[in-house]
Design an enzyme around this catalytic site. Structure first.
Site, PDB file in Angstrom:
ATOM      1  N   GLU A 150      -0.308  -1.206 -15.068  1.00 27.31           N
ATOM      2  CA  GLU A 150      -1.391  -1.367 -14.094  1.00 27.31           C
ATOM      3  C   GLU A 150      -2.725  -1.718 -14.745  1.00 27.31           C
ATOM      4  O   GLU A 150      -3.260  -0.917 -15.520  1.00 27.31           O
ATOM      5  CB  GLU A 150      -1.557  -0.050 -13.318  1.00 27.31           C
ATOM      6  CG  GLU A 150      -2.633  -0.112 -12.249  1.00 27.31           C
ATOM      7  CD  GLU A 150      -2.797   1.208 -11.500  1.00 27.31           C
ATOM      8  OE1 GLU A 150      -2.306   2.238 -11.996  1.00 27.31           O
ATOM      9  OE2 GLU A 150      -3.420   1.190 -10.424  1.00 27.31           O
ATOM     10  N   GLU A 180      -3.184   5.169  -1.464  1.00 28.31           N
ATOM     11  CA  GLU A 180      -3.839   6.285  -2.160  1.00 28.31           C
ATOM     12  C   GLU A 180      -5.265   6.454  -1.622  1.00 28.31           C
ATOM     13  O   GLU A 180      -6.222   6.395  -2.379  1.00 28.31           O
ATOM     14  CB  GLU A 180      -3.893   5.998  -3.667  1.00 28.31           C
ATOM     15  CG  GLU A 180      -2.565   5.603  -4.291  1.00 28.31           C
ATOM     16  CD  GLU A 180      -2.686   5.178  -5.758  1.00 28.31           C
ATOM     17  OE1 GLU A 180      -1.836   5.557  -6.556  1.00 28.31           O
ATOM     18  OE2 GLU A 180      -3.656   4.454  -6.079  1.00 28.31           O
TER      19      GLU A 180
END
Lengths: 297, 297
Positions: free
Chosen positions: B154, B247
């Site tokens: 990521e 999230e």
């Protein structure tokens, strides 16, 4: 039309007399003023900087630099007092240089650039920080008002401070401070923290004293995802006539391991992109005034 | 249709057996899987977590947690080896829990959350970091491939790491790694660092293994400035069929001094907004497939 400026860090940091030759070049690229970091004591002679700016036909707006040692919201008296003293000194620099604004995260409490990780804050400490900000900025504001300088408080993104990250948080502080203290909004931070940049500008309204027109990625304005028509229309709506400054110092270098948070000198001649960004912003402002469906409030 | 998940941190951190009752609730809100932080050794019993997830009808995707002590790109051998060992351990956890992905900033070198300020990096050190990332991820990837688990690397925003912040930087690393290693793109970080989210997704193409669908401000998806139609159309264009996780743990609290970078438990019942966000994203994906002018490459 709002004056459009460029930050001195675009070229060099620190920026001193050895860079005076850049000033006519900045003017030639279409900028009206230089956004200059408040010099540390003795960093350069203020009168010669003022002269060089005047010779180039550039105005100036000052950007303050806080750290944990000069920190209005500190729990410790020493850094707190040093924070107030520094803002008064910054105001004196503004007078000497001919700037009527001192802007930046004046409340202090830097995070990532001070090597400080986010930590939980108790409700009592949160309220104490509010009061320290009001007291410190109030004291500096009295000094500033006497000198006809205004303080522009800048919300920063969540990684750079844990005090103010949105216009709403900023306006909560503004309610407790005199009108000589206002807000500095920066579209780089807004792109991260605001649900709507236009709403944030409307919220600031007449308290908006300075606007930093930066892309979401801090590249040249007009090369990213900031909704410039909506931003400039909101600026026109609230009757904003203050400065707009550009700080596009990300540099065009996207190799593995290049840190965008670490300031670096230019990697190439950026003049044409800087010139295009200044023009782009000027035309956007012009078009915003011609937009058909502007609010009239 | 891509599975849509919710991060465990939305409710609690750490997340353990005392939170198993939340799993059917998460399923009931419209989520297909739980994004779970890789547990520290002994944090909870993996078999019971797997059973609880299965009983709730939820899949699972793992998110790795790096720090300076387990850090693939460290200049020191100890943290570097611990970084590789941790990733292998995370793969073993994935097998035990039934996840086929371990994602996150696997290369290490956290900045703000490790209390580390951005500092200049020499060209030699930049290149050494690249090689260490390739070596460390390569070693972990061999272990992962044997277990049929893929590693999703990521990019993080500039304040959270100085290794990879864009899809372009990520793809430079991908060229040196086997296809069992891919990218995890998170629209929160992309909103800060990418000129165009759609272009970033197209750049990742078949190497995209996991997508975190977060707003620019980390509030509920659909309440900010992420261009969801463009994002979902790009995901459809590249044929992405992997997981999308949410999230949105910013919390709706914008008082002075509330730090958005500091994790906090929920301040209110967020169920309806979570349900709406999951539906919104599902409908966006559906509409993206129906968009008229999709690229066919």
């Amino acid at each position: 039309m709002n004056p459009i400026g460029l930050v001195s860090m675009q070229f060099a940091r620190p920026f001193g007399p050895e860079h005076f030759a850049l000033l006519p070049r900045i003017k030639g690229l279409g900028f009206d003023f230089l956004e200059l970091l408040v010099p540390e004591k003795g960093e350069f002679e203020l009168a010669s900087m003022r002269r060089a700016l005047a010779e180039a036909g550039l105005g100036v707006v000052l950007a303050a630099r806080v750290n944990l040692q000069r920190n209005l919201t500190s729990a410790e008296a020493g850094p707190r007092q040093a924070g107030v003293d520094y803002l008064k000194y910054a105001v004196d620099c503004a007078v000497a240089l001919g700037s009527d604004i001192v802007g930046g995260p004046l409340y202090g409490n830097p995070l990532v650039y001070a090597g400080r990780a986010p930590t939980p804050v108790s409700e009592a400490e949160r309220l104490a920080r509010f009061q320290r900000s009001v007291d410190g900025l109030g004291a500096a504001a009295a000094h500033a008002a006497a000198a006809k300088v205004r303080l522009a408080v800048e919300p920063l993104n969540r990684f750079e401070t844990d005090i103010i990250s949105t216009a709403r948080q900023g306006m909560e502080l503004m309610q407790a401070l005199p009108p000589s203290v206002g807000l500095l909004l920066d579209s780089f931070h807004m792109a991260m923290e605001e649900a709507s940049m236009a709403e944030a500008i409307r919220l600031a309204g007449p308290r908006l004293l300075h606007f930093q027109a930066n892309e979401n990625h801090r590249g040249f304005p007009g090369t990213g995802s900031v909704p410039w028509p909506a931003v400039t229309q909101a600026l026109v709506e609230v009757g904003y006539t203050g400065p707009l400054s550009l700080e596009p110092f990300r540099r065009r270098d996207e190799r593995f391991g290049i840190s965008f948070a670490q300031w670096r000198p230019p990697q190439e001649n950026e003049d044409e992109s800087l010139r295009a960004s200044a023009r782009f912003l000027r035309e956007q402002l012009h078009l915003a005034k011609a937009a058909p469906s502007r609010r009239t409030n």
